[in-house]
Design an enzyme around this catalytic site. Structure first.
Site, PDB file in Angstrom:
ATOM      1  CB  CYS A 113     -90.504 -33.464  44.827  1.00 40.32           C
ATOM      2  SG  CYS A 113     -90.667 -34.614  46.200  1.00 40.32           S
TER       3      CYS A 113
ATOM      4  CB  CYS B 263     -87.415 -31.421  42.224  1.00 42.01           C
ATOM      5  SG  CYS B 263     -88.177 -32.858  41.467  1.00 42.01           S
TER       6      CYS B 263
ATOM      7  CB  CYS C 124     -95.619 -32.114  35.599  1.00 46.68           C
ATOM      8  SG  CYS C 124     -97.155 -31.759  36.483  1.00 46.68           S
TER       9      CYS C 124
END
Length: 258
Positions: free
Chosen positions: A120, A191, A198
């Site tokens: 997150c 999230c 990412c």
């Protein structure tokens, strides 16, 4: 008189899921939360059809939507697996009592293996809670969590986990960069913002997105936001419960190295 003509109509789940495109959408959402664009790619159908059938699934209570915290113009769709299980049970029972679904036996702790990384933004609440909840239920799985912009652990995350008998007080936040180059079986973003940044991980891990709001944004004080942390813990527990069977079937990191 033919008694079959006097029986109730087909169960609701069959009406909702019996169309092929809706079934494909359900299967895609069973794996991960998705935006419409992701679903268009996944099922290979035009936006008009995807949006139409998503509305049907939402009105039937199988799918829910939440505005993206990364881009408010987007909506992430999520499959309500608990509701699916309930309707599937009704479907079997409606055909014959012997077909009533039996709740699956939870996998034995020792049967689950692999490596899981939860991500997150701050690694201060959602991912830390997910790491702790999964570790308690799957002690043989290697589990880690990290954030794109780490912040100190939120006191409400510690308090909510303490109510569940889990001590987070000694945990600290970590940056995603600490895990760059490592292999995982599952990389689960919690999230919408971190999903957009990412990094790639070696070994082609299973990438899963759980679109969950930041509980710390639910109030200006710890007291005001505490209920949101409790709801987050409940949702994580539910999602992790459905993740566990996959950890008995996953291709392990060691296998991927070979």
């Amino acid at each position: 008189m033919d008694t079959a003509r006097r029986t109730p109509g087909a169960p609701r789940f069959l009406h909702l899921a019996g169309e092929q495109l809706r079934w494909d959408l359900l299967r895609a959402l069973a794996h991960s939360d998705h935006r419409v664009g992701d679903l268009i790619t996944a099922v290979g159908q035009p936006q008009s059809l995807v949006s139409y059938h998503l509305r049907k699934l939402r009105s039937g209570g199988l799918v829910t939507g939440r505005r993206s915290s990364a881009d408010g113009r987007d909506t992430y769709y999520r499959l309500d697996l608990d509701r699916c299980a309930e309707l599937l049970a009704d479907t079997g029972q409606g055909l014959h009592p012997a077909l009533a679904l039996v709740p699956p036996t939870p996998p034995a702790a020792g049967s689950m293996r692999g490596r899981v990384l939860f991500l997150c933004t701050g690694n201060s609440a959602r991912s830390q809670m997910a790491e702790a909840l999964l570790r308690r239920r799957a002690p043989h799985v290697e589990i880690a969590s990290a954030g794109s912009h780490p912040k100190p652990l939120h006191p409400n995350a510690i308090a909510v986990m303490r109510e569940q008998g889990i001590d987070l007080s000694g945990h600290h936040s970590k940056h995603i960069d600490e895990f760059t180059g490592q292999r995982f079986d599952y990389v689960i973003s919690l999230c919408d913002k971190v999903r957009e940044v990412c990094p790639e991980f070696p070994g082609h891990p299973d990438l899963v997105h759980w679109s969950m709001p930041d509980p710390s944004a639910a109030g200006d004080t710890p007291e005001a936001s505490y209920p949101a942390f409790a709801r987050t813990a409940d949702e994580l527990s539910t999602r992790i419960g459905f993740l566990l069977p996959n950890l008995t079937r996953t291709h392990l990191t060691e296998t991927r190295r070979s």
